[in-house]
Enzyme design. Structure first.
Site, PDB file in Angstrom:
ATOM      1  N   ARG A  64       0.799  -1.218   0.000  1.00 43.24           N
ATOM      2  CA  ARG A  64       0.000   0.000   0.000  1.00 43.24           C
ATOM      3  C   ARG A  64       0.834   1.271   0.000  1.00 43.24           C
ATOM      4  O   ARG A  64       0.605   2.185  -0.789  1.00 43.24           O
ATOM      5  CB  ARG A  64      -0.920   0.050   1.228  1.00 43.24           C
ATOM      6  N   THR A  65       1.802   1.348   0.886  1.00 42.94           N
ATOM      7  CA  THR A  65       2.561   2.600   1.005  1.00 42.94           C
ATOM      8  C   THR A  65       3.295   2.863  -0.307  1.00 42.94           C
ATOM      9  O   THR A  65       3.227   3.962  -0.867  1.00 42.94           O
ATOM     10  CB  THR A  65       3.551   2.502   2.192  1.00 42.94           C
ATOM     11  N   LYS A  92      27.062  -4.136  -1.429  1.00 41.80           N
ATOM     12  CA  LYS A  92      28.535  -4.230  -1.526  1.00 41.80           C
ATOM     13  C   LYS A  92      29.176  -3.484  -0.367  1.00 41.80           C
ATOM     14  O   LYS A  92      30.337  -3.094  -0.422  1.00 41.80           O
ATOM     15  CB  LYS A  92      29.009  -3.594  -2.839  1.00 41.80           C
ATOM     16  N   ARG A 114      11.658   3.321   3.100  1.00 42.46           N
ATOM     17  CA  ARG A 114      11.248   2.387   4.163  1.00 42.46           C
ATOM     18  C   ARG A 114      12.435   1.494   4.487  1.00 42.46           C
ATOM     19  O   ARG A 114      13.123   1.010   3.579  1.00 42.46           O
ATOM     20  CB  ARG A 114      10.070   1.530   3.720  1.00 42.46           C
ATOM     21  N   HIS A 153       5.756   5.743  11.443  1.00 46.66           N
ATOM     22  CA  HIS A 153       5.226   5.631  10.089  1.00 46.66           C
ATOM     23  C   HIS A 153       4.355   6.878   9.874  1.00 46.66           C
ATOM     24  O   HIS A 153       3.128   6.807   9.889  1.00 46.66           O
ATOM     25  CB  HIS A 153       4.414   4.339   9.980  1.00 46.66           C
TER      26      HIS A 153
END
Ligand code: NCD
Length: 528
Positions: A64-65, A92, A114, A153
């Site tokens: 959703r986000t 890396k 995120r 959030h």
């Protein structure tokens, strides 16, 4: 001036209460325009610039986000990109700062990030601003936290509150909401500790078994914010005993963040936070259920038989996510927001200035004159007194070693000892004979490492200057500091080289400037 342009949103408090209220009004306006096909109003929100770069970086799973932001970005006719993390140089051993600095240089203005690493966007917003300046970029990249570990959030918070507001006729007067589910691991409920401040009166019922209950620091924050908070171990108990809310916010058990011990009990825990048919008659008329989603297909806390009932607020909530994100991008791009009227002092808590080094007049009494070096009175030098008053002698000794090393007092003569004050409590004393000059920056360092102490500067056997130190509002810029949260970007285990920084909370804790974790004064000095 547009106060929203190039602003980052790393935690919900990055936008003031008034700014958030303005935001909700704009979302209301855009949603109506889209639903009624009002192109003219929609165009007022559109960034409409194919070179304006919006970049998605999802280091943790998302549907959703990520998709609502991507669709919101497309509404703006902007350049939308996505970093494929599984094949990027982060694997890396490249630092996050290096990766995002480089992406900032490619005409990318807004990053949506995120990650499991808490405080990442806050760090990147600082680092990439400096990078932009060093390289003469004509913009400062903004960072939007799309969820960082168990921390916050903020964009979910915006869409949750917008959905609540729709139920409350867009009134900020008061809210009574039940938060149900995994309140321990869920970042969406953690953001509510500050998020719900947009309402004048807040009543929150926390419903979770103790293993999944909201961490103490967030409950403390809710109390400090004046919310009325009540805890219940299960839905059953809540419906039996509580003053039941009309708005319910469910969350799922976050199995991926749980340790073995809790996972073993998952069935029992889930039962306490899952809605049952026999609960239906106990709900208040007009009740709405919300959920940030996803819900588990086999074990949803809101069972699917509820989808077609009037309780369903979660579908509208998920759709609102896109409207909210459209408006957020528009504000940060500076497309809208010119008509916002700032409230004086709305960001004052960022600039807490207070005097924490107090110069006091030496009393001139004999007591002030007789600090001694072993058996000889000190004629010239410094004496730091009343260190860690009341602590355990072992702790005082350890802390005095730290003070001495932090202030560069390890060379030369002198010593440390522990004595008892007139009230019989232990205290530490550091004395250093010889001439030393202490500048303002040294005093600031002293206050940070030894608050509530007294510094005496002695010349010709007399105390000529005397200072009392208090707890500073911020403690930073010391190699020995360390956030104790291993998920935090500033914790050394993450190897990102982020210097620790702490902000004093109203009740005397120290919150990490990145992940928000509360620490006692002693804890911030525990370097791993
Ligand atoms: C939430 C999240 O990722 O924190 N999901 C979302 O963004 N809608 C909640 C969750 O994963 O349970």
């Amino acid at each position: 001036m547009n106060v929203f342009a190039s602003r980052s949103l790393c935690v919900i408090e990055d936008f003031s209460i008034n700014e958030r209220r303005y935001f909700f009004q704009k979302v209301h306006e855009l949603k109506e325009a889209i639903l009624s096909g009002d192109e003219k109003t929609m165009d007022k929100f559109r960034i409409n610039d194919p070179d304006f770069g919006i970049y998605e970086v999802f280091l943790e799973d998302s549907t959703r986000t990520k998709e609502s932001f991507r669709n919101a970005a497309k509404f703006h006719h902007a350049k939308v990109s996505e970093l494929l993390c599984s094949s990027s140089s982060i694997n890396k051993g490249e630092s996050y700062a290096d990766t995002f600095n480089m992406l900032s240089g490619y005409s990318n203005r807004i990053f949506i990030v995120r990650s499991k690493v808490e405080g990442l966007t806050k760090w990147l917003s600082e680092e990439c601003s400096e990078y932009a300046e060093r390289n003469g970029l004509p913009y400062r990249p903004a960072f939007i936290n799309a969820g960082d570990g168990k921390h916050e959030h903020p964009t979910q918070e915006l869409l949750d509150e917008f959905s609540f507001l729709e139920d409350l006729d867009m009134s900020f007067d008061s809210i009574h909401v039940a938060l149900v589910g995994d309140l321990y691991h869920g970042r969406t409920v953690h953001s509510k500790a500050d998020g719900l401040k947009i309402f004048n009166h807040v009543k929150v019922d926390l419903i979770a078994p103790s293993e999944l209950m909201m961490p103490e620091s967030y409950i403390e924050k809710m109390n400090e914010n004046g919310f009325e908070v009540t805890l219940y171990p299960s839905i059953e108990e809540y419906l039996r005993k509580g003053d039941v809310a009309r708005l319910w916010y469910f969350t799922r058990p976050q199995l991926e963040r749980m340790g073995e011990r809790i996972l073993q009990k998952q069935d029992v825990l889930r039962e306490a936070i899952t809605f049952r048919k026999d609960f239906l008659p106990l709900l208040k008329p007009g009740t709405k259920f919300y959920h940030p989603l996803p819900r588990h297909k086999e074990h949803p806390t809101i069972p699917t038989w509820l989808d077609k009932t009037d309780l369903n607020g979660w579908e509208r909530q998920a759709i609102n996510g896109m409207y909210c994100r459209m408006v957020l991008l528009s504000l940060i791009a500076g497309r809208i927001g010119d008509d916002y009227v700032p409230v004086p002092g709305e960001h004052d808590s960022d600039l807490k200035t207070e005097e924490y080094i107090i110069r006091v007049e030496p009393s001139g009494k004999k007591k002030d004159k007789n600090y001694s070096e072993g058996v000889r009175p000190i004629s010239d030098g410094i004496v730091i007194d009343h260190i860690c008053k009341g602590d355990d002698p072992g702790d005082i000794r350890t802390h005095m070693r730290l003070i001495s090393s932090v202030l560069g007092l390890d060379d030369g003569r002198g010593g440390e000892w522990i004595s008892t004050g007139s009230d019989g409590k232990y205290k530490g004393i550091i004395f250093r004979p010889g001439c030393r000059t202490l500048e303002r920056k040294d005093l600031k360092r002293l206050a940070a490492v030894a608050p509530h102490c007294t510094l005496n500067i002695i010349k010709d056997g007399r105390v000529v200057e005397k200072y009392r130190t208090h707890m500073p509002p911020r403690i930073y810029n010391f190699d020995d500091l360390c956030c104790q949260n291993e998920a935090c970007i500033s914790n050394p285990v993450n190897g990102e080289g982020v210097p620790s920084s702490f902000i004093r909370t109203p009740d005397g804790h120290f919150a990490c400037a990145y992940c928000g974790r509360f620490h006692s004064f002693k804890e911030i000095w525990k370097k791993h």
